[in-house]
Design an enzyme around this catalytic site. Structure first.
Site, PDB file in Angstrom:
ATOM      1  N   LYS A  22      34.670 -16.739 -24.522  1.00 55.05           N
ATOM      2  CA  LYS A  22      33.750 -15.701 -25.029  1.00 55.05           C
ATOM      3  C   LYS A  22      33.992 -15.418 -26.516  1.00 55.05           C
ATOM      4  O   LYS A  22      33.057 -15.416 -27.311  1.00 55.05           O
ATOM      5  CB  LYS A  22      33.946 -14.416 -24.227  1.00 55.05           C
ATOM      6  CG  LYS A  22      33.390 -13.178 -24.894  1.00 55.05           C
ATOM      7  CD  LYS A  22      33.767 -11.934 -24.119  1.00 55.05           C
ATOM      8  CE  LYS A  22      33.592 -10.662 -24.875  1.00 55.05           C
ATOM      9  NZ  LYS A  22      34.620 -10.326 -25.838  1.00 55.05           N
ATOM     10  N   ASN A  23      35.257 -15.185 -26.884  1.00 55.59           N
ATOM     11  CA  ASN A  23      35.488 -14.719 -28.248  1.00 55.59           C
ATOM     12  C   ASN A  23      35.358 -15.831 -29.286  1.00 55.59           C
ATOM     13  O   ASN A  23      35.270 -15.544 -30.481  1.00 55.59           O
ATOM     14  CB  ASN A  23      36.826 -13.976 -28.346  1.00 55.59           C
ATOM     15  CG  ASN A  23      36.737 -12.607 -27.667  1.00 55.59           C
ATOM     16  OD1 ASN A  23      35.636 -12.129 -27.380  1.00 55.59           O
ATOM     17  ND2 ASN A  23      37.875 -11.990 -27.390  1.00 55.59           N
ATOM     18  N   CYS A 117      33.470  -2.608 -26.529  1.00 57.76           N
ATOM     19  CA  CYS A 117      34.394  -1.814 -25.723  1.00 57.76           C
ATOM     20  C   CYS A 117      34.942  -0.646 -26.530  1.00 57.76           C
ATOM     21  O   CYS A 117      35.194  -0.776 -27.725  1.00 57.76           O
ATOM     22  CB  CYS A 117      35.572  -2.670 -25.262  1.00 57.76           C
ATOM     23  SG  CYS A 117      35.103  -3.954 -24.109  1.00 57.76           S
ATOM     24  N   ARG A 122      37.677   1.661 -34.067  1.00 54.47           N
ATOM     25  CA  ARG A 122      37.607   0.215 -34.306  1.00 54.47           C
ATOM     26  C   ARG A 122      37.018  -0.034 -35.701  1.00 54.47           C
ATOM     27  O   ARG A 122      35.849  -0.373 -35.853  1.00 54.47           O
ATOM     28  CB  ARG A 122      36.785  -0.480 -33.227  1.00 54.47           C
ATOM     29  CG  ARG A 122      37.432  -0.387 -31.856  1.00 54.47           C
ATOM     30  CD  ARG A 122      36.740  -1.219 -30.812  1.00 54.47           C
ATOM     31  NE  ARG A 122      36.954  -2.648 -30.995  1.00 54.47           N
ATOM     32  CZ  ARG A 122      36.542  -3.570 -30.133  1.00 54.47           C
ATOM     33  NH1 ARG A 122      35.907  -3.211 -29.047  1.00 54.47           N
ATOM     34  NH2 ARG A 122      36.764  -4.846 -30.362  1.00 54.47           N
ATOM     35  N   ASP A 307      44.156  -8.386 -24.507  1.00 52.15           N
ATOM     36  CA  ASP A 307      43.039  -8.534 -23.567  1.00 52.15           C
ATOM     37  C   ASP A 307      43.510  -8.892 -22.158  1.00 52.15           C
ATOM     38  O   ASP A 307      42.692  -9.029 -21.246  1.00 52.15           O
ATOM     39  CB  ASP A 307      42.042  -9.595 -24.086  1.00 52.15           C
ATOM     40  CG  ASP A 307      41.336  -9.123 -25.349  1.00 52.15           C
ATOM     41  OD1 ASP A 307      41.379  -7.917 -25.631  1.00 52.15           O
ATOM     42  OD2 ASP A 307      40.758  -9.974 -26.052  1.00 52.15           O
ATOM     43  N   ARG A 399      29.606  -8.744 -19.223  1.00 55.49           N
ATOM     44  CA  ARG A 399      29.549  -9.087 -20.651  1.00 55.49           C
ATOM     45  C   ARG A 399      30.406 -10.301 -20.942  1.00 55.49           C
ATOM     46  O   ARG A 399      30.159 -11.028 -21.899  1.00 55.49           O
ATOM     47  CB  ARG A 399      30.105  -7.925 -21.501  1.00 55.49           C
ATOM     48  CG  ARG A 399      29.147  -6.777 -21.711  1.00 55.49           C
ATOM     49  CD  ARG A 399      29.760  -5.761 -22.677  1.00 55.49           C
ATOM     50  NE  ARG A 399      30.439  -6.468 -23.745  1.00 55.49           N
ATOM     51  CZ  ARG A 399      31.632  -6.139 -24.246  1.00 55.49           C
ATOM     52  NH1 ARG A 399      32.282  -5.089 -23.803  1.00 55.49           N
ATOM     53  NH2 ARG A 399      32.181  -6.864 -25.202  1.00 55.49           N
TER      54      ARG A 399
END
Ligand code: EPU
Length: 434
Positions: A22-23, A117, A122, A307, A399
């Protein structure tokens, strides 16, 4: 789906295939904006964050062709605007990569303040520090981050990051790929997806060295052409199935992984009594008997990933003895602890530290996903608990996890996804086009 219903207490057996990272995907997809031609991207995970980014590019004028379930041809050469659809952009944290991509391509960008999230403040000051060093002016106006550079092309610069930031490292790399001259990022993040982004950009014609170390050098090029690229497997998805097997017990072959990327995760589960066998592109996980407690500190790669923090916390909550987790990346990533307490976990949180007193067994309860990884952790809690657990607000999980329910069912888990028409989250799901 709106919620998952789990009847826990069954060990997991069989094989699970890990999807693309994903990232990495959420940076590579915006970075296709830099390329003059068609990018064929393989191993794209089917998750709602990806759907959202592809929709943003499409609305901006990109041509996107689905080749097969995990392969897309993306051609952004026809995009003329440096402004994306506001409502969609603000739904996703990774829309910040559109700033670097548009600045590199057009010399200006207008991007909504990112969502994603919620675990404390952030900031994106380090991204902005990089763009400013390259000559861009950046200001926030009406919810948009507006940036531009006079003359239309960024200039290479030296950027020392004050904090090790994955997003800032990748964003500056994206912006610098088409800049004039050399950019050097010092104190860069070293995650596998940083190397993957550099490999993608290089395969499209960029000139980037040092990704995976803390100094990355980018020699700007004038043009990047099309090509093919396959995204690496998702380290955190693999880690999540490792944590699920550890907590529920069983014997699972986690396939399509790069075992080296998992060392920072397996080392902690080994301390807890889980056994691993590395294969070429797979890892066998065996967990029998009660886990032992241990201490974990999350850190940037190659440290234990933040994570994976909620997922290992579930395993530690049923391990023998007292365990201490220190969250070394985010200010507030323990919101899920209240949910785990409903299931009988004994966890005390003080700032960035969680002290876990292992209990024999969790018991099923109605709980909610607070964010993506916390949501996955709640599912793991349901798998190892006795009785029935209902996990709500699972759009967070969808997600970032492809076919989470289907993959777990193949491993023998008793889990189903339930769709509720009157769910308060229907609107969110419609926006995300899940
Ligand atoms: N930070 C700053 N200033 C910045 C950027 C970051 O102070 O300009 C701080 C943050 O507040 C945080 C630390 O630096 O304390 C690290 O943040 P980082 O920038 O590395 O995080 P990110 O790029 O926003 C990505 C992942 C997260 C993952 C972190 C850390 C994406 C889209 N997100 O976020 O993934 O937790 O790196 O590894 O790549 C997830 O996948 O569940 C997820 C949240």
């Amino acid at each position: 789906m709106t919620k998952y219903v789990i009847h826990g207490g069954k060990p997991l057996y069989g094989e699970v295939e890990i999807s693309g990272a994903k990232n990495a995907a959420v940076a590579i997809i915006p970075a296709t904006l830099l390329v003059d031609g068609v990018c064929r991207i393989e191993n794209i995970p089917q998750i709602s964050d990806v759907t959202l980014l592809l929709t943003i590019l499409k609305e901006m004028g990109a041509k996107i062709r689905t080749v097969n379930k995990h392969t897309m041809d993306i051609d952004c050469s026809g995009i003329m605007s440096e402004e994306g659809p506001y409502e969609l952009m603000r739904k996703i944290r990774a829309s910040y990569y559109l700033i670097g991509a548009m600045l590199g391509r057009f010399g200006s960008s207008k991007v909504a303040m990112p969502g994603g999230c919620d675990f404390g403040v952030r900031p994106i000051d380090q991204h902005i520090k990089g763009f400013s060093a390259m000559g861009a002016s950046v200001e926030v106006k009406n919810g948009l981050i507006c940036s531009s550079v006079s003359g239309g092309r960024l200039k290479g610069a030296n950027v020392y990051l004050d904090v090790v930031s994955v997003g800032a490292t990748m964003n500056i790399m994206i912006a610098a790929a088409l800049a004039e001259g050399r950019t050097v990022i010092e104190n860069a993040a070293k995650e596998p997806h940083i190397v993957d982004l550099a490999n993608f950009l290089n395969s499209m014609g960029a000139d980037i060295m040092g990704a995976g170390t803390d100094v990355i050098k980018i020699n700007g090029v004038k043009r990047m052409k099309g090509g093919s690229y396959s995204i690496i497997p998702d380290q955190i998805e693999a880690g999540t199935y490792i944590a699920a097997t550890a907590a529920a017990g069983g014997n699972v072959l986690v396939k399509n992984v790069i075992p080296k990327h998992l060392d920072c995760i397996t080392v902690k589960f080994e301390e807890m009594g889980v056994n691993f066998e590395n294969r070429e592109d797979a890892i066998l996980v065996k967990s029998e008997g009660r886990l032992s407690g241990t201490n974990v500190k999350t850190m940037p790669y190659p440290g234990f990933p933040t994570d994976m923090q909620p997922q290992i916390a579930v395993s530690l909550s049923i391990a023998s003895g007292t365990s201490v987790i220190t969250e070394g990346v985010w200010d507030n990533r323990y919101k899920y602890v209240d949910e785990l307490r409903r299931m009988g976990a004994e966890i005390q949180v003080d700032g960035k530290i969680a002290v876990i007193q292992g209990v024999q067994r969790l018991t099923g309860a109605p709980i909610k996903s607070c964010d993506l990884r916390a949501g996955a952790a709640m599912v793991i809690a349901g798998l190892c608990a006795s009785g029935t657990t209902e996990v709500e607000e699972v759009y967070h999980i969808e997600r970032g996890y492809e076919e989470f329910v289907g993959k777990l069912r193949k491993l023998g888990a008793d889990i189903i996804g339930v769709e509720e028409d009157n769910s308060p989250y229907t609107e969110v799901k419609e926006i995300l086009a899940i």
